[in-house]
Design an enzyme around this catalytic site. Sequence first.
Site, PDB file in Angstrom:
ATOM      1  N   ASP A  16       2.907  -5.113  -0.584  1.00 12.85           N
ATOM      2  CA  ASP A  16       3.451  -6.415   0.142  1.00 12.85           C
ATOM      3  C   ASP A  16       5.126  -6.214   0.068  1.00 12.85           C
ATOM      4  O   ASP A  16       5.450  -6.625   1.125  1.00 12.85           O
ATOM      5  CB  ASP A  16       2.893  -7.576  -0.816  1.00 12.85           C
ATOM      6  CG  ASP A  16       1.276  -7.638  -1.003  1.00 12.85           C
ATOM      7  OD1 ASP A  16       0.746  -7.523   0.324  1.00 12.85           O
ATOM      8  OD2 ASP A  16       0.857  -7.332  -2.218  1.00 12.85           O
ATOM      9  N   GLU A 272      -0.797   1.065   2.124  1.00 14.08           N
ATOM     10  CA  GLU A 272      -0.379   1.247   3.582  1.00 14.08           C
ATOM     11  C   GLU A 272       1.161   1.515   3.876  1.00 14.08           C
ATOM     12  O   GLU A 272       1.345   2.455   4.626  1.00 14.08           O
ATOM     13  CB  GLU A 272      -0.223  -0.660   3.802  1.00 14.08           C
ATOM     14  CG  GLU A 272       0.158  -0.853   5.285  1.00 14.08           C
ATOM     15  CD  GLU A 272      -0.153  -2.184   5.466  1.00 14.08           C
ATOM     16  OE1 GLU A 272       0.775  -2.821   6.379  1.00 14.08           O
ATOM     17  OE2 GLU A 272      -1.056  -2.945   5.263  1.00 14.08           O
TER      18      GLU A 272
END
Length: 386
Positions: A16, A272
Amino acid sequence: MRTWDIFCKVVDNYGDIGIAWRLARGLVKEHGLAVRLWVDDLHAFQRIWPVIDPNAAEQPCEGVAVCAWRTPFAPAAPAQVVIDAFGCTLPETYLAAMSVRSPPPVWINLEYLSAEPWVAEHHGLPSPHPRLPLTRYFFFPGYTPETGGLLAEADLAGRRAAFVCSGTQTFWRQLELDAPQPDELRVSLFAYENPALSALLDAWTADTRPITCLVPEGRVIPQLAAWLSVPALQAGEVHRRGALQLHILPFLDQDQYDHLLWACDLNFVRGEDSCVRAQWAARPLVWQAYPQADEAHRDKTNALLAHYTEGLDGAAARAVSGLWRGWNGMPDAGMADCWAAWRAHQAIIEVHAKGWCDRLRLAGRLTDKLVDFTENKLKCRVFSNP
Ligand code: TRH
């Protein structure tokens, strides 16, 4: 100068904040925007960017105003563009201030990256707030031109090429490692706990050529220690088992981690951001999707695999799929066989990784697409609120 606020809650791990930080830096450097980055966990931020002071309420860094997101949230005038990274739920008082701003800010929910086909259909869709006169837009990163594209700096390919040409020796020295031997395979390993790890390490131990595995400190270390039958592992330690040499590295800063990906022959990545960076590295990769309770990560893995192996020769495509699927809990064969198949097709997979990197550019750069998207909305607002 346009003002932007990016809100980031650190759920767990570093993805994040890793993505929010990369985005904030890019918007300032390449688009000249005034960006505030609100982060609820500056300690996690400091892990990937060590100059961050975890106690500062506000600090400038790389042109970004880094602000501690505290509760209760101190009053702050909303920016023209507000990004809520990964649906992190904005502070109520800030949301209320957004609703009385005229014209209202362009409000974006930056979503997680996926190669699944539905992403293109949902990218850019509006969602009106149930109570307030605000609309939130879903912005989906993705691998095709119809999506929000991928995070990448404009000069990324050039910096990588310069590093590969003349920077690797210095990099290995900085890490206190020898340069690779001609027949050696150098692998980086960034992973979650993984039931397939022991079998993969066994396969590497039995390889016919030397394998050096570099592991930045993190979640996989206890499992590695168990496999080595040692009580714990620390940065700087080296362990040998057959053809395998394992080196534990300190956790690197985000830019140094890029160098590691650029310098290794094969990168195991997760989540990610490291996955995208490994693709931009133009080297073979093995991806471990972020494990989700409903097994959604399996669809994500298969979707990226389908896309990534397009155009790759049948047997080589099966070798890539076999290794990725085995690594993500969907084994088609034992890990030793998967590894042998990958090794047998290594040369063709390496060529494919370079071509893939060129194809990725067709998706477009997320920062450019986000700026275009929000500029269009801002212009419409000025027009309808003269
Ligand atoms: O840390 P992650 O597992 O993050 C995950 C994913 O983003 C996932 O989608 C999300 O739902 C979850 O967090 C909450 O993996 P990721 O995304 O690769 O992020 C790691 C970041 O850490 C990335 O920016 C690279 C950086 N990094 C370093 O800076 N130094 C290092 O040594 C390493 C290994 C990583």
